[in-house]
Write an enzyme that holds these catalytic residues in place. Structure first.
Site, PDB file in Angstrom:
ATOM      1  N   ASP A   1      -7.289  19.887 -13.387  1.00 26.42           N
ATOM      2  CA  ASP A   1      -7.704  18.694 -13.923  1.00 26.42           C
ATOM      3  C   ASP A   1      -7.599  18.782 -15.516  1.00 26.42           C
ATOM      4  O   ASP A   1      -8.213  19.579 -16.258  1.00 26.42           O
ATOM      5  CB  ASP A   1      -9.321  18.451 -13.864  1.00 26.42           C
ATOM      6  CG  ASP A   1      -9.891  17.034 -14.551  1.00 26.42           C
ATOM      7  OD1 ASP A   1      -9.170  16.404 -15.138  1.00 26.42           O
ATOM      8  OD2 ASP A   1     -10.844  16.588 -13.796  1.00 26.42           O
TER       9      ASP A   1
ATOM     10  N   TYR B   1     -16.310  18.000 -14.596  1.00 23.18           N
ATOM     11  CA  TYR B   1     -16.702  16.480 -14.795  1.00 23.18           C
ATOM     12  C   TYR B   1     -17.852  15.939 -13.628  1.00 23.18           C
ATOM     13  O   TYR B   1     -17.612  16.640 -12.289  1.00 23.18           O
ATOM     14  CB  TYR B   1     -15.596  15.631 -14.493  1.00 23.18           C
ATOM     15  CG  TYR B   1     -16.023  14.258 -14.206  1.00 23.18           C
ATOM     16  CD1 TYR B   1     -16.348  13.353 -15.246  1.00 23.18           C
ATOM     17  CD2 TYR B   1     -15.771  13.436 -13.184  1.00 23.18           C
ATOM     18  CE1 TYR B   1     -16.675  11.994 -15.320  1.00 23.18           C
ATOM     19  CE2 TYR B   1     -16.168  12.253 -13.031  1.00 23.18           C
ATOM     20  CZ  TYR B   1     -16.489  11.329 -13.939  1.00 23.18           C
ATOM     21  OH  TYR B   1     -16.802  10.294 -13.780  1.00 23.18           O
TER      22      TYR B   1
ATOM     23  N   ARG C   1       0.952  -1.130  -0.102  1.00 24.61           N
ATOM     24  CA  ARG C   1       0.136   0.113   0.009  1.00 24.61           C
ATOM     25  C   ARG C   1       0.701   1.201  -0.172  1.00 24.61           C
ATOM     26  O   ARG C   1       0.589   2.075  -0.504  1.00 24.61           O
ATOM     27  CB  ARG C   1      -1.087  -0.227   1.272  1.00 24.61           C
ATOM     28  CG  ARG C   1      -1.776   1.367   1.239  1.00 24.61           C
ATOM     29  CD  ARG C   1      -2.919   1.293   2.045  1.00 24.61           C
ATOM     30  NE  ARG C   1      -3.218   0.238   3.155  1.00 24.61           N
ATOM     31  CZ  ARG C   1      -2.364   0.742   4.293  1.00 24.61           C
ATOM     32  NH1 ARG C   1      -1.888   1.773   4.694  1.00 24.61           N
ATOM     33  NH2 ARG C   1      -2.557  -0.226   5.585  1.00 24.61           N
TER      34      ARG C   1
ATOM     35  N   LYS D   1      -8.535   7.733 -18.892  1.00 25.88           N
ATOM     36  CA  LYS D   1      -8.831   8.338 -20.193  1.00 25.88           C
ATOM     37  C   LYS D   1      -7.512   8.105 -20.988  1.00 25.88           C
ATOM     38  O   LYS D   1      -7.077   7.131 -21.764  1.00 25.88           O
ATOM     39  CB  LYS D   1      -9.376   9.548 -20.219  1.00 25.88           C
ATOM     40  CG  LYS D   1     -10.551   9.914 -18.934  1.00 25.88           C
ATOM     41  CD  LYS D   1     -11.787   9.084 -19.123  1.00 25.88           C
ATOM     42  CE  LYS D   1     -12.541   8.930 -18.009  1.00 25.88           C
ATOM     43  NZ  LYS D   1     -12.835  10.206 -17.332  1.00 25.88           N
TER      44      LYS D   1
HETATM   45  C1  LIG Z   1     -13.326  10.559 -16.034  1.00 22.40           C
HETATM   46  C2  LIG Z   1     -12.908  11.767 -15.438  1.00 22.40           C
HETATM   47  C3  LIG Z   1     -12.872  12.182 -14.100  1.00 22.40           C
HETATM   48  C4  LIG Z   1     -12.944  10.989 -13.065  1.00 22.40           C
HETATM   49  O1  LIG Z   1     -12.017   9.992 -13.179  1.00 22.40           O
HETATM   50  P1  LIG Z   1     -12.474   8.114 -13.028  1.00 22.40           P
HETATM   51  O2  LIG Z   1     -11.107   7.685 -13.325  1.00 22.40           O
HETATM   52  O3  LIG Z   1     -13.397   7.921 -13.618  1.00 22.40           O
HETATM   53  O4  LIG Z   1     -12.478   8.188 -11.549  1.00 22.40           O
HETATM   54  C5  LIG Z   1     -12.387  13.314 -13.604  1.00 22.40           C
HETATM   55  N1  LIG Z   1     -12.276  14.300 -14.511  1.00 22.40           N
HETATM   56  C6  LIG Z   1     -12.451  14.275 -15.698  1.00 22.40           C
HETATM   57  C7  LIG Z   1     -12.271  15.222 -16.702  1.00 22.40           C
HETATM   58  C8  LIG Z   1     -12.813  12.919 -16.288  1.00 22.40           C
HETATM   59  O5  LIG Z   1     -13.292  12.831 -17.501  1.00 22.40           O
END
Ligand SMILES: *Cc1c(COP(=O)(O)O)cnc(C)c1O
Length: 387
Positions: free
Chosen positions: A178, A106, A54, A203
């Site tokens: 982000d 998001y 961890r 992504k």
């Molecule tokens: C998908 C996404 C998230 C969240 O990420 P997860 O891997 O699904 O937990 C946060 N910000 C954006 C812009 C996203 O597209």
């Protein structure tokens, strides 16, 4: 190649080599998947820097070094999902602290802020961050964090990262960006003054729709210590197999992003000319609001876009959503294959309808994640679906 020894200056070379050092025991060129929960110690307290998985894992360490390198940062941390990475950032705060966040972001981030953290006494103030004056006006003595997303999901709004970083610094707050939609190939927020970059590695970094993971990258050692402490104390760590997949994804990030960008350009222009299409949201258009800022802070505009039909009803949108053959109807984005999504009922259903509509996210909005297939095939598919 480690974060401290960043000798590969050009992006493509960096993506291929980031974090990769031949395995010391065999010379294996690819970082092994260290599928282990613990490490044998030589004597009590004497170990090779690995005690319990961890806290430390060599596959995760290779990935975290790679994340730092590709975002031009000093330190990377990997989490079990994008929202787990976001969760860790909010856990830096105390009750009474205020967060200024974008009103268009998001849906899962909005849900985490409003449904989980607001009840711990952290105050979230949502503003339209595309005009940085709105952020400045919302700053108080309690502002500890500014959270922006650019481009935003799903309306592709652009916020000036450098301008926000100046406001954030003056307020003594931390700025977290982000950067999921742009990817580190098109945008590096730390270079523009951000303190933390967050990614849903699920992504573009992973890139193949086969893993859930998140990332944080920063330059400040003290901030890294605090976030590492949260990572090991709260335990939202990714497994070694998933770390291996994201490491592998990063090696082709630049090649994929170039193709996403090229296809994005073709599809966006096709949609814009289509007689049944009302509006296309893509930050590469010269008349996109804040396109001038996008041009300065981004190297490319990518394959994410949204559009509305002239008939802006849920029924008309549903007809398109259920008749594409190549574009698969699914949440998520950033994989090699193209996806089509209905934000109002899918990715952004957690945002109350009035909130959504107020911010321009209408019931008829359709979002595309344009993949790296042949653009002509993608356009043919949309042509037959839109009619
Ligand atoms: C998908 C996404 C998230 C969240 O990420 P997860 O891997 O699904 O937990 C946060 N910000 C954006 C812009 C996203 O597209």
């Amino acid at each position: 190649m480690s974060a401290e020894n960043n000798i590969y200056k050009k992006a493509g070379t960096r993506f291929v080599h980031a974090g990769a050092t031949p395995d010391p025991s065999t010379g294996a060129i690819m970082t092994p998947i260290y599928q282990t929960s613990t490490y044998v110690q030589e004597a009590p307290g004497v170990n090779k820097g690995y005690e319990y998985a961890r806290s430390q894992n060599p596959t995760r360490k290779a990935l975290e070094d790679a994340l730092a390198i590709i975002e031009n940062g000093k330190f990377g941390l990997a989490f079990s999902s994008g929202v787990a990475a976001t969760d860790a950032v909010i856990k830096l705060l105390n009750p009474g602290d205020e967060v200024i966040a974008a009103n268009d972001m998001y849906g899962g981030t909005y849900r985490l802020f409003t449904k989980v953290f607001a009840k711990y006494g952290i105050k979230f103030i949502y503003v339209d961050t595309t005009d940085v004056a709105n952020i400045e006006a919302a700053v108080t003595v309690n502002t500890k964090l500014i959270w922006i997303e650019t481009p935003t999901n799903p309306l592709m709004n652009i916020t000036d990262i450098h301008a926000v970083s100046k406001i954030s610094r003056k307020a003594g707050a931390t700025l977290c960006v982000d950067n999921t939609f742009a990817s580190p190939y098109f945008q590096n927020p730390l270079d523009l003054g951000a303190d933390i970059v967050m990614h849903s590695s699920t992504k573009y970094l992973g890139g193949h729709s086969d893993v859930i993971q998140g990332a944080l990258v920063m330059n400040d050692a003290n901030l890294r210590e605090q976030l590492y402490f949260i990572q090991k104390s709260c335990g939202a760590v990714p497994g070694p197999m998933d770390c291996f997949l994201v490491l592998r994804g990063i090696k082709t990030l630049h090649v994929r992003m170039k193709q996403h960008n090229e296809n994005g350009y073709m599809v966006a222009h096709f949609l814009r000319k289509h007689p049944n299409v009302e509006k296309v949201y893509w930050c590469g258009f010269a008349d996109h609001p804040n396109h001038d800022i996008a041009k300065i802070q981004m190297l490319g505009f990518g394959g994410m876009m949204s559009f509305t039909l002239k008939d802006n009803s849920t029924e008309a949108a549903n007809r398109v959503l259920s008749s594409t053959k190549l574009f698969a109807l699914a949440e998520s984005l950033g994989g090699v294959e193209s996806l089509i999504n209905h934000p109002a009922t899918m990715t952004h259903a957690s945002i109350p309808r009035e909130e959504r509509i107020k911010n321009g996210l209408t019931d008829g909005l359709i979002r595309l994640s344009v993949g790296i297939e042949d653009a002509d095939d993608l356009i043919e598919d949309l042509k037959q679906a839109i009619g």
